[in-house]
Write an enzyme that holds these catalytic residues in place. Structure first.
Site, PDB file in Angstrom:
ATOM      1  N   GLU A 198       0.844  -0.902   0.001  1.00 23.66           N
ATOM      2  CA  GLU A 198      -0.174   0.391  -0.127  1.00 23.66           C
ATOM      3  C   GLU A 198       0.953   1.491   0.160  1.00 23.66           C
ATOM      4  O   GLU A 198       0.954   2.036   0.732  1.00 23.66           O
ATOM      5  CB  GLU A 198      -0.915  -0.151   0.900  1.00 23.66           C
ATOM      6  CG  GLU A 198      -1.953  -1.240   1.405  1.00 23.66           C
ATOM      7  CD  GLU A 198      -2.880  -1.076   2.417  1.00 23.66           C
ATOM      8  OE1 GLU A 198      -3.984  -1.291   2.170  1.00 23.66           O
ATOM      9  OE2 GLU A 198      -2.903  -0.801   3.712  1.00 23.66           O
ATOM     10  N   GLU A 208      -6.327  -7.623  -1.481  1.00 21.92           N
ATOM     11  CA  GLU A 208      -6.869  -7.888  -0.039  1.00 21.92           C
ATOM     12  C   GLU A 208      -7.747  -7.703  -0.555  1.00 21.92           C
ATOM     13  O   GLU A 208      -8.025  -6.382  -1.068  1.00 21.92           O
ATOM     14  CB  GLU A 208      -5.728  -6.496   0.149  1.00 21.92           C
ATOM     15  CG  GLU A 208      -4.415  -7.357   1.194  1.00 21.92           C
ATOM     16  CD  GLU A 208      -4.315  -6.189   2.742  1.00 21.92           C
ATOM     17  OE1 GLU A 208      -5.086  -5.288   2.952  1.00 21.92           O
ATOM     18  OE2 GLU A 208      -3.012  -5.765   2.361  1.00 21.92           O
TER      19      GLU A 208
END
Length: 489
Positions: A175, A386
């Site tokens: 991320e 995810e």
């Protein structure tokens, strides 16, 4: 076409959220080890010293370090094709800048990868998943210091060489776009803490850490360069490596069809999602990056380094991976009801339901996101690494756990993902749910908020024996994988 036969079904975790054993076998402190637990109403606290008697979730987590064989066997029972996990940098180089790696740390991951292959599971390894060595934060201000670039590349190359025959799929930074956010984003993602925070030993919410936007953007640029150099180094070591980026995709809608909302939504999405993706996939900053940064008073001369430009262009990733949990709305209007989401707030969407933690549930948004990304990066394979639902699970008297809410959430998202592949032609190569086993929440530090197919008997008050048990969703996901996504009932 349906999902390809070699589609990578599996689950995803992070070392600091499940390994525990935080100083075992020569491991050094990481930034995650300095964060106390919190809850939905009390933010996690940061302090530059470990306080005696305080609760730090990463220190024990779910003790995967001593349970990995049992856990991987359960993943194998579900039929996992892929297991996304991270290597804890401070387990390999305890201080980040050590001359030699820690052999016991390297051997641990050797054993983990061997166990994966024993169950025909392909490891997908994130090199840095909010696990920057604490010594790099205190000595170098994380990635703000250019020296950290080569420290990361040295660490990455060590892993590439050691595991070149055991790991094919790699991600550089988890991320990476979260570094655009102050406080927790810059601390977790960049290892950036200012001097006033390091000197103050009082408790401080991590999201309230002091921020320097200029330093943060220069540190993010250095992380881009570190990622690109690692990609180049990895391809030298094994040309067959598939090395990707990882973006926290923050899918946004305009609250109204009003042009002000539409423009504001595009500007927010370009910054939060597309700037980092473009640098890593296309090898250059998009046209809107410099004007935006300048409008915030940032000196953008760091973007003019010719050597860095060359590295970014040559070190582009082989695949684009991202997290997707929820969507948010954007509006130019004031005083609209806010909501929480994956790492950012937004405006409440009146058409969507939300989880108890305020995350708006939007399966169709995943298809929209996949279609959008496939159009932006048409030659780059995509992977959802995810996606999951954090909820409170109840253990019945007979030990069973009926988590239909989780099954429904995942079923609906997989169905939309299937449409993106079959009807829209999206080149999607894999899907790993977040938290296939209960683990510590990154946002709140709780065990109370559970994601897994596998229940872990561990509670926020320190009770529990770490035993594992199967939830209803365990058997459902096993069926999904066995049918390659055809049987979602």
């Amino acid at each position: 076409m349906s999902f390809p036969k070699n589609f990578l079904w599996g689950g995803a975790v992070a070392a600091n959220q499940l390994e525990g054993a935080y100083l075992t076998d020569g491991k050094g402190l990481s930034d995650a080890d300095m964060l106390k637990g919190g809850n939905v109403s009390t933010p996690r606290k940061f302090s530059p010293v470990i306080e005696k008697g305080a609760y730090y979730p990463s220190h024990e987590a779910i003790d995967f370090y001593h349970h990995y064989k049992e856990d991987i066997a359960l993943f194998g029972e579900m039929g996992f094709k892929c297991f996304r996990l991270s290597i804890n940098w401070s387990r390999i180089y305890p201080n980040g800048d050590d001359a030699e790696p820690n052999e016991k740390g390297l051997q641990f991951y050797d054993d983990v990868f061997d166990e994966c292959h024993k169950h025909n599971i392909e490891p997908l390894v994130t090199l840095c998943h909010y696990e920057i060595p604490w010594a790099i934060t205190t000595k170098y201000h994380g990635f703000y210091d250019r020296r950290t670039i080569d420290l990361f590349v040295k660490y990455a190359a060590t892993c590439f060489r050691r595991y070149k025959d055991k790991v094919k799929y790699w991600l550089t930074f988890n991320e990476i776009n979260c570094a655009l956010m102050p406080g927790g984003g810059s601390y977790n993602g960049l290892g950036l803490v200012l001097d006033e925070d390091l000197k103050d030993e009082s408790q401080r919410p991590v999201d309230a850490l002091h921020d320097n936007l200029q330093m943060r953007m220069e540190a993010l640029h250095n992380e881009f360069v570190a990622s690109a150099k690692a990609v180049m180094e990895g391809h030298k070591i094994n040309p067959d490596f598939m090395i990707g980026n990882m973006i926290a995709h923050m899918t946004l809608y305009p609250l109204r069809p009003h042009p002000d909302d539409v423009l504001k939504t595009k500007q927010a999405s370009d910054l939060l999602n597309n700037m980092c993706g473009d640098v890593q996939v296309r090898g250059e900053y998009p046209c809107f990056a410099r004007p935006f940064l300048k409008s915030k008073g940032i000196n953008t001369s760091f973007m003019d380094n010719e050597e860095d430009k060359k590295i970014l262009k040559e070190g582009t990733v082989d695949m684009y991976t991202f997290s997707y949990y929820a969507t948010n709305c954007v509006t130019a209007e004031k005083d609209k009801q806010g909501t929480d989401g994956n790492l950012m707030g937004g405006v409440k969407n009146p058409y969507l339901k939300a989880s108890p933690w305020g995350w708006q549930i939007d399966p169709e948004g995943l298809r929209y996101t996949l279609d959008d990304l496939a159009g932006r990066y048409p030659h780059t394979p995509l992977m959802v690494v995810e996606n999951g639902l954090g909820m409170i699970d109840k253990v019945e008297a007979d030990g069973s756990i009926h988590d239909d809410y989780r099954i429904n959430y995942l079923r609906d998202h997989i169905a939309e993902m299937k449409k993106a592949v079959e009807e829209d032609g999206v080149n999607l190569i894999g899907y790993t749910t977040w938290g296939p086993i209960d683990l510590v929440s990154a946002g709140t530090g709780e065990m109370y908020k559970r994601y897994g197919f596998i229940y872990v008997n561990r509670n926020d008050d320190g009770t529990g024996d770490f035993s594992r048990s199967r939830k209803d969703s365990f058997f459902w996901y096993k069926k999904v994988i066995a049918s390659n996504g055809e049987d979602l009932k």
